[in-house]
Design a protein around this motif. Structure first.
Motif, short mmCIF file in Angstrom:
data_model
loop_
_atom_site.label_atom_id
_atom_site.label_comp_id
_atom_site.label_asym_id
_atom_site.label_seq_id
_atom_site.Cartn_x
_atom_site.Cartn_y
_atom_site.Cartn_z
N ILE A 18 0.81 -1.22 0.00
CA ILE A 18 0.00 0.00 0.00
C ILE A 18 0.85 1.27 0.00
O ILE A 18 0.44 2.29 -0.55
N GLY A 19 2.03 1.18 0.56
CA GLY A 19 2.94 2.35 0.55
C GLY A 19 2.25 3.57 1.13
O GLY A 19 1.59 3.49 2.16
N PRO A 20 2.33 4.72 0.42
CA PRO A 20 1.71 5.93 0.98
C PRO A 20 0.21 6.02 0.70
O PRO A 20 -0.44 6.98 1.11
N SER A 21 -0.36 5.05 -0.03
CA SER A 21 -1.78 5.13 -0.41
C SER A 21 -2.71 4.89 0.78
O SER A 21 -2.28 4.55 1.87
N ILE A 22 -4.00 5.04 0.46
CA ILE A 22 -5.05 4.80 1.47
C ILE A 22 -5.76 3.49 1.10
O ILE A 22 -5.87 3.14 -0.08
N ALA A 23 -6.25 2.77 2.11
CA ALA A 23 -6.98 1.53 1.85
C ALA A 23 -8.34 1.57 2.54
O ALA A 23 -8.50 2.20 3.58
N ILE A 24 -9.30 0.85 1.92
CA ILE A 24 -10.58 0.63 2.60
C ILE A 24 -10.68 -0.86 2.94
O ILE A 24 -9.99 -1.68 2.32
N CYS A 25 -11.51 -1.18 3.92
CA CYS A 25 -11.71 -2.58 4.28
C CYS A 25 -13.20 -2.73 4.58
O CYS A 25 -13.74 -2.04 5.44
N ALA A 26 -13.87 -3.61 3.83
CA ALA A 26 -15.32 -3.77 4.03
C ALA A 26 -15.57 -4.83 5.10
O ALA A 26 -15.03 -5.92 5.03
N THR A 27 -16.36 -4.46 6.11
CA THR A 27 -16.62 -5.41 7.20
C THR A 27 -18.12 -5.73 7.28
O THR A 27 -18.95 -4.83 7.31
N SER A 28 -18.43 -7.03 7.32
CA SER A 28 -19.84 -7.43 7.40
C SER A 28 -20.23 -7.77 8.84
O SER A 28 -21.39 -8.06 9.11
N GLY A 29 -19.24 -7.78 9.74
CA GLY A 29 -19.51 -8.19 11.11
C GLY A 29 -19.16 -9.65 11.33
O GLY A 29 -19.14 -10.13 12.45
N GLY A 30 -18.88 -10.37 10.25
CA GLY A 30 -18.43 -11.76 10.36
C GLY A 30 -16.98 -11.79 10.80
O GLY A 30 -16.29 -10.76 10.79
N VAL A 31 -16.51 -12.97 11.19
CA VAL A 31 -15.19 -13.05 11.81
C VAL A 31 -14.04 -12.71 10.83
O VAL A 31 -13.09 -12.01 11.19
N ASP A 32 -14.15 -13.15 9.56
CA ASP A 32 -13.04 -12.93 8.61
C ASP A 32 -12.82 -11.43 8.35
O ASP A 32 -11.69 -10.94 8.40
N SER A 33 -13.90 -10.73 8.07
CA SER A 33 -13.73 -9.32 7.72
C SER A 33 -13.34 -8.49 8.95
O SER A 33 -12.60 -7.50 8.82
N MET A 34 -13.78 -8.90 10.14
CA MET A 34 -13.40 -8.16 11.34
C MET A 34 -11.90 -8.35 11.63
O MET A 34 -11.19 -7.40 11.96
N VAL A 35 -11.42 -9.59 11.50
CA VAL A 35 -10.00 -9.85 11.72
C VAL A 35 -9.18 -9.04 10.70
O VAL A 35 -8.15 -8.44 11.03
N CYS A 36 -9.67 -9.00 9.48
CA CYS A 36 -8.99 -8.26 8.42
C CYS A 36 -8.90 -6.76 8.76
O CYS A 36 -7.88 -6.12 8.53
N ALA A 37 -9.99 -6.23 9.29
CA ALA A 37 -10.02 -4.80 9.63
C ALA A 37 -8.99 -4.51 10.73
O ALA A 37 -8.26 -3.51 10.65
N PHE A 38 -8.89 -5.37 11.71
CA PHE A 38 -7.92 -5.17 12.79
C PHE A 38 -6.49 -5.30 12.27
O PHE A 38 -5.60 -4.55 12.66
N LEU A 39 -6.27 -6.26 11.39
CA LEU A 39 -4.94 -6.46 10.81
C LEU A 39 -4.54 -5.25 9.97
O LEU A 39 -3.43 -4.72 10.09
N GLY A 40 -5.48 -4.80 9.13
CA GLY A 40 -5.22 -3.64 8.28
C GLY A 40 -4.95 -2.40 9.11
O GLY A 40 -4.06 -1.59 8.79
#
Ligand code: XMP
Length: 309
Positions: A18-40
């Motif tokens: 990602i370098g200097p860019s910005i990222a979005i992370c879509a979360t549905s409330g399920g475990v995979d997307s929530m873990v991803c949001a915390f990691l990101g």
């Protein structure tokens, strides 16, 4: 798997890509997307925006619950309200794969628009190994599998990073625990990206989703103490004659689905005590006027899948 090493490697990878860019992370409330949001978030801090797409297909009070948890943990969070777009895309569709594809297209168009708005070049998403396996195996098109089946995410103006793509559900939970997520989060039931649309057989309309949302909430409340892998309600497309308030009613049918599984690739039904099933039936029929019949699904996966669509 060495979980600490895995996390450090993924953080390095996310930072590098990602370098200097910005990222979005879509979360549905399920475990995979929530873990991803915390990691990101760990990798990018405020350069990552967690998006909760309120597509009208989520569980009761989910937008508030999920955004509250994310914000409490310092994660920059935005709720995007887009129910109209999703219901428009799903209107008149009854074939499960057609519904899934319509959902997927609307979902990525929404994310593409959001990325533009927040000047984000990347989408971090929680696709896991099981999603790809089932999509490539043509069992069902999981909403978050694109490049693996030849769809270029650039079509939606997105570059996608999938840090969990090699893991199955137990691995994702371990990563969540190691990342310091609250137990309620890393032990949360899986919830599919296309949400309650996977639990409405036949056309997905606001009213039919409202019915299944209410029934799901009852099933979740009553089965919480059994800690099932996944438990929810399904609205069938058939109807059955019943008696409501002393009058004949040709009403809707709800199925109670509760399964035990490790990785969602196979599953067996939960052995729910009969008295609990009776209580759920009573609540559903009393609290939801349209329902005249409640069934319990005893099918394992295979031959059934967990969701109905
Ligand atoms: P099935 O119904 O295929 O579901 O037995 C296996 C697991 O995957 C979840 N699921 C999805 N998750 N996007 C997701 O993120 C999807 O399109 C999708 N479809 C199913 C399902 O809830 C179960 O845990």
């Amino acid at each position: 798997m060495n979980t600490k090493k895995f996390i450090n490697e993924r953080i390095t990878q996310i930072k590098k890509e990602i370098g200097p860019s910005i990222a979005i992370c879509a979360t549905s409330g399920g475990v995979d997307s929530m873990v991803c949001a915390f990691l990101g978030h760990k990798a990018l801090g405020k350069k990552m925006i967690a998006l909760f797409i309120d597509d009208g297909l989520m569980r009761e009070k989910e937008a508030q619950t999920v955004s509250k948890i994310l914000r409490k943990n310092g994660i920059r969070t935005v709720v995007v309200y887009t129910a109209k777009d999703f219901f428009r895309a799903l209107k008149g569709k009854e074939d499960p794969e057609e519904m899934r594809k319509a959902f997927r297209d609307t979902f990525y168009k929404t994310l593409g628009k959001a990325a533009k708005k927040y000047k984000a070049d990347y989408l971090i998403q929680g696709t896991i190994a099981a999603d790809i396996k089932e999509t490539k195996g043509k069992i069902k098109s999981q909403h978050n599998v694109l490049s693996q089946i030849g769809i270029n995410p650039k079509k939606y103006g997105l570059s996608i990073i999938e840090p969990l793509v090699k893991l199955y559900k137990p691995g994702v939970r371990k990563v969540g625990k190691e990342l310091g997520l609250p137990k309620v989060l890393y032990q949360r039931m899986p919830f599919p990206g296309p949400g309650l649309a996977t639990r409405v057989v036949g056309e997905v309309t606001p009213l039919r989703v409202k019915i299944v949302r209410k029934a799901t909430s009852i099933v979740e409340q009553e089965l919480k103490k059994f800690k099932p892998f996944q438990a929810f309600a399904v609205l069938l497309n058939d109807r059955a004659t019943g008696i409501k308030k002393g009058k004949r009613a040709f009403g809707n049918i709800v199925v109670i689905r509760s399964v035990e599984s490790k990785d969602a690739l196979t599953a067996i039904p939960t052995k729910i005590p009969y008295t609990v099933l009776e209580k759920i039936q009573k609540r559903i029929v009393h609290e939801i006027p349209q329902i005249t019949k409640v069934l319990y699904d005893i099918s394992p996966k295979p031959p059934s899948t967990i969701e109905y669509v």
